[in-house]
Design an enzyme around this catalytic site. Sequence first.
Site, PDB file in Angstrom:
ATOM      1  N   ASP A  53     -12.748  -2.282  -7.053  1.00 14.19           N
ATOM      2  CA  ASP A  53     -11.385  -1.907  -7.062  1.00 14.19           C
ATOM      3  C   ASP A  53     -10.988  -1.113  -8.353  1.00 14.19           C
ATOM      4  OD1 ASP A  53     -11.571  -3.656  -4.899  1.00 14.19           O
ATOM      5  OD2 ASP A  53     -10.700  -5.452  -6.045  1.00 14.19           O
TER       6      ASP A  53
ATOM      7  N   LYS B 186     -18.500  -3.697  -2.600  1.00 15.33           N
ATOM      8  CA  LYS B 186     -17.325  -4.015  -1.545  1.00 15.33           C
ATOM      9  C   LYS B 186     -16.281  -3.028  -1.793  1.00 15.33           C
ATOM     10  CE  LYS B 186     -14.136  -7.289  -2.052  1.00 15.33           C
ATOM     11  NZ  LYS B 186     -12.656  -6.447  -1.610  1.00 15.33           N
TER      12      LYS B 186
ATOM     13  N   GLY C 200     -14.395  -8.674  -9.014  1.00 15.54           N
ATOM     14  CA  GLY C 200     -13.822  -7.149  -9.521  1.00 15.54           C
ATOM     15  C   GLY C 200     -13.421  -7.145 -10.995  1.00 15.54           C
ATOM     16  N   ARG C 201     -12.391  -7.630 -11.304  1.00 19.09           N
ATOM     17  CA  ARG C 201     -11.818  -7.279 -12.743  1.00 19.09           C
ATOM     18  C   ARG C 201     -12.750  -7.935 -13.811  1.00 19.09           C
ATOM     19  NH1 ARG C 201      -6.038  -9.242 -10.851  1.00 19.09           N
ATOM     20  NH2 ARG C 201      -7.272 -10.472  -9.669  1.00 19.09           N
TER      21      ARG C 201
ATOM     22  N   LYS D 109     -10.016  -5.662   6.072  1.00 19.90           N
ATOM     23  CA  LYS D 109      -9.570  -7.065   6.676  1.00 19.90           C
ATOM     24  C   LYS D 109      -8.986  -6.870   8.085  1.00 19.90           C
ATOM     25  CE  LYS D 109      -8.860  -9.373   2.300  1.00 19.90           C
ATOM     26  NZ  LYS D 109      -9.250  -8.427   1.280  1.00 19.90           N
TER      27      LYS D 109
ATOM     28  N   GLY E 224     -12.613 -14.585  -6.406  1.00 15.86           N
ATOM     29  CA  GLY E 224     -11.552 -15.412  -7.077  1.00 15.86           C
ATOM     30  C   GLY E 224     -12.175 -16.058  -8.251  1.00 15.86           C
ATOM     31  N   VAL E 225     -13.430 -15.303  -8.909  1.00 10.46           N
ATOM     32  CA  VAL E 225     -13.724 -15.961 -10.139  1.00 10.46           C
ATOM     33  C   VAL E 225     -13.220 -15.268 -11.115  1.00 10.46           C
ATOM     34  CG1 VAL E 225     -15.913 -16.817  -9.106  1.00 10.46           C
ATOM     35  CG2 VAL E 225     -15.903 -14.508  -9.838  1.00 10.46           C
ATOM     36  N   GLY E 226     -13.175 -15.738 -12.467  1.00  7.92           N
ATOM     37  CA  GLY E 226     -12.438 -14.832 -13.361  1.00  7.92           C
ATOM     38  C   GLY E 226     -11.104 -14.803 -13.517  1.00  7.92           C
TER      39      GLY E 226
HETATM   40  P1  BMP Z   1     -11.026  -9.730  -8.787  1.00  8.25           P
HETATM   41  O1  BMP Z   1     -12.604 -10.404  -8.874  1.00  8.25           O
HETATM   42  O2  BMP Z   1     -10.655  -8.683  -9.482  1.00  8.25           O
HETATM   43  O3  BMP Z   1      -9.891 -10.848  -8.490  1.00  8.25           O
HETATM   44  O4  BMP Z   1     -11.155  -8.974  -7.288  1.00  8.25           O
HETATM   45  C1  BMP Z   1     -11.577  -9.844  -5.990  1.00  8.25           C
HETATM   46  C2  BMP Z   1     -11.452  -9.116  -4.863  1.00  8.25           C
HETATM   47  O5  BMP Z   1     -11.756  -9.771  -3.595  1.00  8.25           O
HETATM   48  C3  BMP Z   1     -10.260  -7.910  -4.550  1.00  8.25           C
HETATM   49  O6  BMP Z   1     -10.703  -6.889  -3.913  1.00  8.25           O
HETATM   50  C4  BMP Z   1      -9.760  -8.579  -3.491  1.00  8.25           C
HETATM   51  O7  BMP Z   1      -9.083  -7.897  -2.779  1.00  8.25           O
HETATM   52  C5  BMP Z   1     -10.905  -9.487  -2.729  1.00  8.25           C
HETATM   53  N1  BMP Z   1     -10.561 -10.777  -2.024  1.00  8.25           N
HETATM   54  C6  BMP Z   1      -9.773 -11.738  -2.866  1.00  8.25           C
HETATM   55  O8  BMP Z   1      -9.510 -11.701  -4.160  1.00  8.25           O
HETATM   56  N2  BMP Z   1      -9.406 -12.903  -2.350  1.00  8.25           N
HETATM   57  C7  BMP Z   1      -9.776 -13.374  -0.999  1.00  8.25           C
HETATM   58  O9  BMP Z   1      -9.743 -14.255  -0.325  1.00  8.25           O
HETATM   59  C8  BMP Z   1     -10.198 -12.036  -0.234  1.00  8.25           C
HETATM   60  C9  BMP Z   1     -10.576 -10.945  -0.847  1.00  8.25           C
HETATM   61  O10 BMP Z   1     -11.224 -10.005  -0.041  1.00  8.25           O
END
Ligand code: BMP
Length: 257
Positions: free
Chosen positions: A25, A53, A233-234, A87, A211-213
């Site tokens: 991302d 991804k 991601g982040r 999605k 959703g981790v971090g």
């Molecule tokens: P991050 O670790 O920075 O929160 O990124 C999570 C990634 O997973 C993003 O690309 C987001 O669009 C995707 N994602 C999510 O966060 N939750 C979901 O339920 C489904 C996802 O695809």
Amino acid sequence: MTNQFPARIKKSAENHHSRIVLALDIKGKEPKPLLEKTLHILKQTGVNLAAVKLNYHLLLPLDLFNSVATIINEAHNQGLQAIADLKINDISSTNTVTASYLWDAGFDSLIANPFVGLEEGLGPVITAAHEENRGIILLVYMSHKGAEDGYGLKVQSNTHTAGRFMEMHELFLDRALSWGCDGIVVGATRPETMKKVSSKVQGKLLVFSPGVGAQGGSPRPTIQSGADFLIVGRSILDATSPAQAAEDIRRATWRPF
Ligand code: BMP
């Protein structure tokens, strides 16, 4: 032909001892520096990953058959699988065109929304994906707080549950199993749901967990609760050293299949 996506991503994981799918991302409106930055991150972190991804962050500003294909090619050269995260969520004549572009660009799998249903929805996409040896991953319970407004709704499906009320995510999990999908997405922010889902799935689907971090979920407990892969991601992209952050998460969460 049997779809080999699940076997391919497990092999990538075993080769790198990694359960991480890096969400690329990366932000930027100028295509050239955006591509360069993405390739740089991928070169730094690839050895610690199982897959990447790609989301709207790259798929909107970059040219699919040029820059995006270059990123996928680099991922493949590093032994990683590439997942398209649009999605997809439309009627089948649109979904199949979307998917065919993604397969032509080199993606190995795509994420889709089970809400649209099978017939004239996702059915033809699932069939075509498997004919092309690509995978389909369905959303079962997203990671953000407001996901409860949709995935947590109580529904009564006359075709599916013999009149019994169930939560939307339970219905979506049943769909992923009965539609012959390859994987599902369940948020790492929902450990209880993760445990229930993984006990029902029992290896029949791969469980991908974002959703981790940054969103509050914890990497190790998420894997211990039954996730097969963490989508991160982040926590990696924004770290002072993305390579070190990826390695730390990889080491904390690796276990063989
Ligand atoms: P991050 O670790 O920075 O929160 O990124 C999570 C990634 O997973 C993003 O690309 C987001 O669009 C995707 N994602 C999510 O966060 N939750 C979901 O339920 C489904 C996802 O695809």
